[in-house]
Design a protein around this motif. Structure first.
Motif, mmCIF file in Angstrom:
data_model
loop_
_atom_site.group_PDB
_atom_site.id
_atom_site.type_symbol
_atom_site.label_atom_id
_atom_site.label_comp_id
_atom_site.label_asym_id
_atom_site.label_seq_id
_atom_site.Cartn_x
_atom_site.Cartn_y
_atom_site.Cartn_z
ATOM 1 N N GLN A 1 -29.758 -34.309 36.856
ATOM 2 C CA GLN A 1 -30.260 -34.355 36.943
ATOM 3 C C GLN A 1 -31.210 -33.094 36.139
ATOM 4 O O GLN A 1 -32.023 -32.843 35.792
ATOM 5 N N SER A 2 -31.862 -33.138 37.313
ATOM 6 C CA SER A 2 -32.278 -31.101 37.707
ATOM 7 C C SER A 2 -31.421 -29.813 37.439
ATOM 8 O O SER A 2 -31.894 -29.325 36.628
ATOM 9 N N GLN A 3 -30.349 -30.439 37.201
ATOM 10 C CA GLN A 3 -29.702 -29.480 36.415
ATOM 11 C C GLN A 3 -30.118 -29.315 34.844
ATOM 12 O O GLN A 3 -30.245 -27.935 34.065
ATOM 13 N N LEU A 4 -30.221 -29.945 34.411
ATOM 14 C CA LEU A 4 -30.501 -30.930 32.874
ATOM 15 C C LEU A 4 -31.595 -30.750 32.748
ATOM 16 O O LEU A 4 -32.145 -29.339 31.798
ATOM 17 N N SER A 5 -32.862 -30.228 34.038
ATOM 18 C CA SER A 5 -34.543 -30.415 33.777
ATOM 19 C C SER A 5 -34.444 -28.494 33.780
ATOM 20 O O SER A 5 -35.052 -27.835 32.928
ATOM 21 N N ALA A 6 -33.973 -28.264 34.055
ATOM 22 C CA ALA A 6 -33.863 -26.493 34.425
ATOM 23 C C ALA A 6 -32.816 -26.180 33.021
ATOM 24 O O ALA A 6 -33.831 -24.925 32.308
ATOM 25 N N ILE A 7 -32.052 -26.092 33.192
ATOM 26 C CA ILE A 7 -31.509 -25.882 31.618
ATOM 27 C C ILE A 7 -32.747 -25.905 30.195
ATOM 28 O O ILE A 7 -33.062 -25.057 28.978
ATOM 29 N N GLN A 8 -33.268 -27.583 30.144
ATOM 30 C CA GLN A 8 -34.714 -27.712 29.857
ATOM 31 C C GLN A 8 -35.159 -26.478 29.320
ATOM 32 O O GLN A 8 -35.990 -26.312 28.307
ATOM 33 N N ASP A 9 -36.074 -26.149 30.697
ATOM 34 C CA ASP A 9 -37.362 -25.501 30.894
ATOM 35 C C ASP A 9 -36.842 -23.971 30.508
ATOM 36 O O ASP A 9 -37.440 -23.069 29.514
ATOM 37 N N THR A 10 -34.798 -23.585 30.734
ATOM 38 C CA THR A 10 -34.926 -22.188 29.771
ATOM 39 C C THR A 10 -34.938 -21.961 28.260
ATOM 40 O O THR A 10 -34.856 -21.464 27.236
ATOM 41 N N ASN A 11 -35.039 -23.129 27.856
ATOM 42 C CA ASN A 11 -34.141 -23.584 26.245
ATOM 43 C C ASN A 11 -36.378 -23.293 25.828
ATOM 44 O O ASN A 11 -36.095 -23.116 24.242
ATOM 45 N N LYS A 12 -36.729 -23.822 26.194
ATOM 46 C CA LYS A 12 -38.166 -23.488 25.814
ATOM 47 C C LYS A 12 -38.691 -22.479 25.621
ATOM 48 O O LYS A 12 -39.259 -22.193 24.874
ATOM 49 N N LEU A 13 -37.979 -21.743 26.563
ATOM 50 C CA LEU A 13 -38.770 -20.014 26.004
ATOM 51 C C LEU A 13 -37.732 -19.391 24.970
ATOM 52 O O LEU A 13 -38.014 -18.321 24.903
ATOM 53 N N ALA A 14 -35.888 -19.713 25.018
ATOM 54 C CA ALA A 14 -35.494 -19.677 23.566
ATOM 55 C C ALA A 14 -36.053 -20.072 22.828
ATOM 56 O O ALA A 14 -35.848 -19.367 21.897
ATOM 57 N N ALA A 15 -37.014 -21.268 22.740
ATOM 58 C CA ALA A 15 -37.038 -21.616 21.047
ATOM 59 C C ALA A 15 -38.056 -20.659 21.328
ATOM 60 O O ALA A 15 -38.766 -20.566 19.800
ATOM 61 N N THR A 16 -38.925 -20.576 21.803
ATOM 62 C CA THR A 16 -40.503 -19.293 21.866
ATOM 63 C C THR A 16 -40.075 -18.070 21.377
ATOM 64 O O THR A 16 -40.770 -18.010 19.833
ATOM 65 N N ARG A 17 -38.891 -17.425 21.825
ATOM 66 C CA ARG A 17 -38.496 -16.509 21.353
ATOM 67 C C ARG A 17 -37.969 -16.448 19.805
ATOM 68 O O ARG A 17 -38.157 -15.354 18.942
ATOM 69 N N MET A 18 -37.362 -17.629 20.029
ATOM 70 C CA MET A 18 -36.519 -17.104 18.755
ATOM 71 C C MET A 18 -37.731 -17.517 16.924
ATOM 72 O O MET A 18 -36.852 -17.350 16.036
ATOM 73 N N ASN B 1 -22.476 -27.600 28.867
ATOM 74 C CA ASN B 1 -20.665 -26.720 28.394
ATOM 75 C C ASN B 1 -21.245 -26.147 27.551
ATOM 76 O O ASN B 1 -20.311 -25.374 26.434
ATOM 77 N N GLU B 2 -22.369 -25.501 26.521
ATOM 78 C CA GLU B 2 -22.553 -25.140 26.099
ATOM 79 C C GLU B 2 -23.611 -23.448 25.748
ATOM 80 O O GLU B 2 -24.661 -23.547 26.299
ATOM 81 N N SER B 3 -23.544 -22.541 25.280
ATOM 82 C CA SER B 3 -23.979 -21.221 25.333
ATOM 83 C C SER B 3 -23.824 -20.785 24.005
ATOM 84 O O SER B 3 -23.507 -21.229 22.882
ATOM 85 N N VAL B 4 -25.653 -19.969 23.264
ATOM 86 C CA VAL B 4 -25.467 -19.842 22.112
ATOM 87 C C VAL B 4 -26.176 -18.507 22.153
ATOM 88 O O VAL B 4 -26.981 -18.089 23.006
ATOM 89 N N ASP B 5 -26.124 -17.312 21.333
ATOM 90 C CA ASP B 5 -26.799 -16.076 20.943
ATOM 91 C C ASP B 5 -28.414 -16.682 20.798
ATOM 92 O O ASP B 5 -28.730 -17.262 19.413
ATOM 93 N N THR B 6 -29.583 -16.159 21.511
ATOM 94 C CA THR B 6 -31.170 -16.651 20.510
ATOM 95 C C THR B 6 -32.006 -15.604 20.670
ATOM 96 O O THR B 6 -33.076 -15.402 20.937
ATOM 97 N N SER B 7 -31.221 -14.508 20.469
ATOM 98 C CA SER B 7 -32.092 -13.385 20.259
ATOM 99 C C SER B 7 -31.265 -12.168 18.931
ATOM 100 O O SER B 7 -30.334 -12.895 18.311
ATOM 101 N N VAL B 8 -32.646 -11.479 18.238
ATOM 102 C CA VAL B 8 -31.933 -10.597 17.945
ATOM 103 C C VAL B 8 -32.442 -9.059 17.726
ATOM 104 O O VAL B 8 -33.656 -8.732 18.590
ATOM 105 N N THR B 9 -31.496 -8.002 17.996
ATOM 106 C CA THR B 9 -31.439 -6.645 18.094
ATOM 107 C C THR B 9 -32.442 -5.824 17.765
ATOM 108 O O THR B 9 -31.614 -5.894 16.208
ATOM 109 N N ALA B 10 -32.540 -4.819 18.709
ATOM 110 C CA ALA B 10 -33.227 -3.204 17.234
ATOM 111 C C ALA B 10 -32.094 -2.597 16.719
ATOM 112 O O ALA B 10 -32.784 -1.702 15.833
#
Length: 348
Positions: free
Chosen positions: A58-75, A220-229
């Motif tokens: 449960q802690s692992q899932l919570s940590a990933i969801q926290d980083t997903n919020k950062l990725a969502a904001t960036r995207m 079990n899943e990773s994805v590119d969440t940015s675009v570079t200059a």
């Protein structure tokens, strides 16, 4: 004497009983506050490992969801920025088409191109909470250097040198008027375009990484969440704006001027196509992050339910237990006080 000894023994017994009641009361209050048993090891025995595993997952899932919020904001910021770049590029392309056959308006269109280039640089240097969103993995480094600067930027010096080496004079020379349409087209297709190749762009203008940020969006899943200059679309926009703003189009003859306008329009068209593709890629990543979050929320709820079955407490039962212990403690205090008042003298 016997009565005094009995009173002392009774007092000690009540003190020990009070300590036990106080410990049980503290345990009950802890359970009531946390909603879980006070001592998992004692309560669960051999099943404590199962509770630990559920907590860990449960802690692992919570940590990933926290980083997903950062990725969502960036995207979200990336999508907003690229939409702005596309709109301004399309608007400017329309202006170039209108100005193509009007060399007399060259000075104004060059000024607009300079503003467009500076706007592009500003957007590519967007910073959110200390991270440059177009820097790829180099999030702590400002990705784009200004082309028009004092002293002249490395990129401007390279293009000025390339122009002079090709034509034998600088852009400020009156002989710019004599450059033919074919010669200018050849310069733009080769020497000038080479200045915006991936290698030269990184050497003179960009500090961004070619590698986009790869986010772990589920166990079990990773994805590119940015675009570079360093994306081709960004380099083509910069090339289009730079050729109109930095080659002194107001001093060119009509043929060279039209060749420059045509090349800029073509580059903007290719850049817009590239930006559309980049937005689609980010949009796909956004969908995957949302889907992963939904799945992890369901999993987390299941883990929480299983944990509740293992270590959860019945609030009603705990409340009744606390009330009973409180009553017992009050009675014990009362009896202890009475015992302490007893003395051998009262029986003499």
């Amino acid at each position: 004497m016997t009565n005094g000894i009995s009173a002392l023994a009774t007092s000690d017994a009540m003190r020990i009983a009070l300590q036990k009641i106080q410990l049980q009361l503290a345990k009950g209050q802890k359970e009531l506050a946390s909603g879980t048993v006070a001592d998992e090891g004692l309560t669960l025995g051999s099943r404590v490992g199962q509770a630990f595993s559920l907590n860990n997952q449960q802690s692992q899932l919570s940590a990933i969801q926290d980083t997903n919020k950062l990725a969502a904001t960036r995207m979200t910021a990336l999508q907003t920025s690229m939409t702005a770049l596309m709109k301004s590029a399309q608007d400017f392309s329309g202006q170039l088409m209108g100005a193509r056959s009007s060399p007399g308006n060259a000075s104004n269109i060059a000024d607009q191109a300079k503003s467009m280039l500076q706007n592009l640089e500003g957007i590519l240097n967007t910073n959110i909470s200390g991270d440059y969103i177009f820097a790829g993995e180099n999030t702590g480094v400002k990705p784009i250097a200004s082309y028009f600067s004092n002293p002249a930027s490395t990129a401007q010096q390279a293009i000025d040198a390339s122009f002079q080496a090709t034509f034998g004079f600088p852009q400020s020379d009156p002989r710019v008027q004599s450059i033919s349409q074919s010669d200018m087209q050849n310069f733009l297709d080769n020497q000038f375009q080479s200045a915006f190749s991936a290698q030269n762009w990184s050497a003179t203008t960009s500090s961004a990484s070619d590698t986009a940020i790869k986010s772990r969006i589920s166990p079990n899943e990773s994805v590119d969440t940015s675009v570079t200059a360093n994306e081709p679309a960004m380099r083509k926009l910069a090339m289009a704006y730079t050729m109109v703003a930095g080659l002194n189009v107001d001093k060119m003859g009509s043929g060279a001027y039209q060749a420059t306008m045509d090349k800029a329009i073509a580059m903007i068209g290719e850049a817009v196509t590239g930006l559309t593709g980049a937005q689609a890629k980010v949009g796909y990543a956004q969908q995957r992050v949302t889907a992963a979050d939904d799945r992890m929320t369901l999993q987390s709820n299941m883990f929480e339910s299983s944990l509740g079955d293992l270590v959860g407490v019945d609030y009603n039962e705990v409340s009744l237990r606390i009330q009973s212990l409180t009553t017992q403690m009050e009675m014990a205090y009362s009896i202890t006080a009475r015992v302490q008042q007893l003395s051998l003298l009262k029986y003499l």
